[in-house]
Write a protein that holds these residues in place. Structure first.
Motif, PDB file in Angstrom:
ATOM      1  N   ALA A  81       0.834  -1.203   0.000  1.00  8.23           N
ATOM      2  CA  ALA A  81       0.000   0.000   0.000  1.00  8.23           C
ATOM      3  C   ALA A  81       0.870   1.254   0.000  1.00  8.23           C
ATOM      4  CB  ALA A  81      -0.920  -0.001   1.214  1.00  8.23           C
ATOM      5  N   HIS A  82       1.965   1.237   0.748  1.00 11.69           N
ATOM      6  CA  HIS A  82       2.873   2.380   0.810  1.00 11.69           C
ATOM      7  C   HIS A  82       3.553   2.603  -0.551  1.00 11.69           C
ATOM      8  CE1 HIS A  82       4.698   5.291   3.462  1.00 11.69           C
ATOM      9  NE2 HIS A  82       5.876   5.032   2.930  1.00 11.69           N
ATOM     10  N   VAL A  83       3.957   1.516  -1.194  1.00 11.49           N
ATOM     11  CA  VAL A  83       4.589   1.610  -2.521  1.00 11.49           C
ATOM     12  C   VAL A  83       3.593   2.168  -3.540  1.00 11.49           C
ATOM     13  CG1 VAL A  83       5.453   0.204  -4.447  1.00 11.49           C
ATOM     14  CG2 VAL A  83       6.325  -0.173  -2.133  1.00 11.49           C
ATOM     15  N   LYS A  84       2.364   1.682  -3.511  1.00 13.27           N
ATOM     16  CA  LYS A  84       1.361   2.169  -4.458  1.00 13.27           C
ATOM     17  C   LYS A  84       1.067   3.649  -4.235  1.00 13.27           C
ATOM     18  CE  LYS A  84      -1.801  -0.899  -3.663  1.00 13.27           C
ATOM     19  NZ  LYS A  84      -3.049  -1.676  -3.731  1.00 13.27           N
ATOM     20  N   ARG A  85       1.009   4.057  -2.974  1.00 21.97           N
ATOM     21  CA  ARG A  85       0.774   5.472  -2.676  1.00 21.97           C
ATOM     22  C   ARG A  85       1.899   6.333  -3.248  1.00 21.97           C
ATOM     23  NH1 ARG A  85       1.382   5.750   2.649  1.00 21.97           N
ATOM     24  NH2 ARG A  85      -0.568   4.661   2.982  1.00 21.97           N
ATOM     25  N   TYR A  86       3.141   5.889  -3.067  1.00 19.49           N
ATOM     26  CA  TYR A  86       4.281   6.641  -3.599  1.00 19.49           C
ATOM     27  C   TYR A  86       4.186   6.740  -5.128  1.00 19.49           C
ATOM     28  CZ  TYR A  86       8.951   7.946  -4.991  1.00 19.49           C
ATOM     29  OH  TYR A  86      10.009   8.591  -5.568  1.00 19.49           O
ATOM     30  N   CYS A  87       3.867   5.634  -5.784  1.00 21.13           N
ATOM     31  CA  CYS A  87       3.782   5.641  -7.253  1.00 21.13           C
ATOM     32  C   CYS A  87       2.665   6.553  -7.748  1.00 21.13           C
ATOM     33  CB  CYS A  87       3.592   4.220  -7.768  1.00 21.13           C
ATOM     34  SG  CYS A  87       5.075   3.220  -7.606  1.00 21.13           S
ATOM     35  N   ARG A  88       1.542   6.572  -7.043  1.00 20.48           N
ATOM     36  CA  ARG A  88       0.451   7.473  -7.432  1.00 20.48           C
ATOM     37  C   ARG A  88       0.866   8.933  -7.288  1.00 20.48           C
ATOM     38  NH1 ARG A  88      -2.877   4.051  -4.605  1.00 20.48           N
ATOM     39  NH2 ARG A  88      -2.877   5.458  -2.820  1.00 20.48           N
ATOM     40  N   GLN A  89       1.565   9.250  -6.208  1.00 19.15           N
ATOM     41  CA  GLN A  89       1.939  10.638  -5.948  1.00 19.15           C
ATOM     42  C   GLN A  89       3.046  11.133  -6.876  1.00 19.15           C
ATOM     43  OE1 GLN A  89       2.937  10.469  -1.806  1.00 19.15           O
ATOM     44  NE2 GLN A  89       0.817  10.724  -1.132  1.00 19.15           N
ATOM     45  N   ASP A 102      16.216   1.882  -0.517  1.00 18.34           N
ATOM     46  CA  ASP A 102      16.377   3.324  -0.306  1.00 18.34           C
ATOM     47  C   ASP A 102      15.050   3.961   0.123  1.00 18.34           C
ATOM     48  OD1 ASP A 102      19.036   3.219  -1.033  1.00 18.34           O
ATOM     49  OD2 ASP A 102      18.627   3.656  -3.143  1.00 18.34           O
ATOM     50  N   TYR A 103      13.949   3.433  -0.400  1.00 13.06           N
ATOM     51  CA  TYR A 103      12.646   3.992  -0.054  1.00 13.06           C
ATOM     52  C   TYR A 103      12.015   3.216   1.102  1.00 13.06           C
ATOM     53  CZ  TYR A 103       7.881   5.613  -0.330  1.00 13.06           C
ATOM     54  OH  TYR A 103       6.658   6.141  -0.009  1.00 13.06           O
ATOM     55  N   LEU A 104      11.894   1.887   0.948  1.00 15.95           N
ATOM     56  CA  LEU A 104      11.330   1.063   2.014  1.00 15.95           C
ATOM     57  C   LEU A 104      12.449   0.704   2.993  1.00 15.95           C
ATOM     58  CD1 LEU A 104       8.905  -1.348   0.156  1.00 15.95           C
ATOM     59  CD2 LEU A 104       8.308   0.472   1.737  1.00 15.95           C
ATOM     60  N   THR A 105      12.647   1.537   3.970  1.00 14.05           N
ATOM     61  CA  THR A 105      13.747   1.358   4.916  1.00 14.05           C
ATOM     62  C   THR A 105      13.407   0.290   5.958  1.00 14.05           C
ATOM     63  OG1 THR A 105      12.871   3.053   6.380  1.00 14.05           O
ATOM     64  CG2 THR A 105      14.392   3.788   4.652  1.00 14.05           C
ATOM     65  N   ARG A 161       7.421   2.847 -14.191  1.00 19.43           N
ATOM     66  CA  ARG A 161       8.414   1.780 -13.970  1.00 19.43           C
ATOM     67  C   ARG A 161       9.586   2.277 -13.131  1.00 19.43           C
ATOM     68  NH1 ARG A 161       8.109  -0.659 -19.989  1.00 19.43           N
ATOM     69  NH2 ARG A 161       6.335  -2.024 -19.612  1.00 19.43           N
ATOM     70  N   ALA A 162      10.063   3.470 -13.411  1.00 21.85           N
ATOM     71  CA  ALA A 162      11.187   4.023 -12.654  1.00 21.85           C
ATOM     72  C   ALA A 162      10.772   4.267 -11.202  1.00 21.85           C
ATOM     73  CB  ALA A 162      11.660   5.322 -13.294  1.00 21.85           C
ATOM     74  N   ASN A 163       9.580   4.820 -10.988  1.00 20.92           N
ATOM     75  CA  ASN A 163       9.110   5.069  -9.632  1.00 20.92           C
ATOM     76  C   ASN A 163       8.850   3.778  -8.874  1.00 20.92           C
ATOM     77  OD1 ASN A 163       9.193   7.891  -9.558  1.00 20.92           O
ATOM     78  ND2 ASN A 163       7.263   8.023 -10.674  1.00 20.92           N
ATOM     79  N   LEU A 164       8.327   2.780  -9.569  1.00 24.22           N
ATOM     80  CA  LEU A 164       8.077   1.501  -8.922  1.00 24.22           C
ATOM     81  C   LEU A 164       9.383   0.837  -8.498  1.00 24.22           C
ATOM     82  CD1 LEU A 164       6.048  -0.635  -8.048  1.00 24.22           C
ATOM     83  CD2 LEU A 164       6.201  -1.600 -10.349  1.00 24.22           C
TER      84      LEU A 164
END
Length: 157
Positions: A70-78, A98-101, A88-91
């Motif tokens: 859910a956190h990854v999808k939120r980041y990709c939407r934003q 680096d993102y999901l610490t 693809r690059a954002n995913l």
């Protein structure tokens, strides 16, 4: 008429078969040697030194991976650039460490465990709505007064 009778006979046979299947399941479940055998997947996981946990069906709030996704999808939407290459690059970035610490994973795990504890607290007999209220009561945000037991970083105001 013959077709209708044949269909009714087939339906009755299927019902009898279902009853036999249920009886067989109950019989197997009552056998001590059958009950003591772990599923193959569970044995495989445990022999490699991990803990195999069964999670309740249809309760994604109890599953760490669902919170991560859910956190990854939120980041990709934003941060989507409204094209497939940007997505693809954002995913790829959102799924990276680096993102999901590790702290995020720890937070997601703690959140999931709070839900599991809220659902499994037999003494209180919580139902889903009450579990949600109980969980929200334990959640404090540092900008909304927060929990006095948790130290606030010196740079926060």
């Amino acid at each position: 008429r013959d077709e209708l009778r044949a269909l009714q006979m087939r339906r009755d046979e299927l019902r009898a078969l279902q009853m036999r299947r249920d009886e067989l399941r109950a019989l197997l479940a009552s056998q001590p040697d059958f009950c003591s055998v772990k599923p193959e997947l569970q044995e495989e996981v445990e022999c490699r030194g991990h803990i195999h946990l069964f999670s309740p069906k249809c309760h994604p709030e109890c599953m760490h991976i669902e919170l991560c996704w859910a956190h990854v999808k939120r980041y990709c939407r934003q941060h989507c650039g409204r094209n497939i290459m940007a997505l693809r690059a954002n995913l790829e970035y959102a799924l990276s460490s680096d993102y999901l610490t590790k702290k995020m994973h720890t937070d997601f795990s703690c959140h999931a465990w709070k839900w599991i504890e809220a659902y499994s607290n037999e003494d209180d007999g919580l139902v889903v709505y009450e579990a949600l209220k109980a969980l929200k009561k334990t959640h404090h945000h540092h900008r909304r007064g927060g929990n006095k037991d948790i130290p606030v970083p010196s740079d926060a105001s």
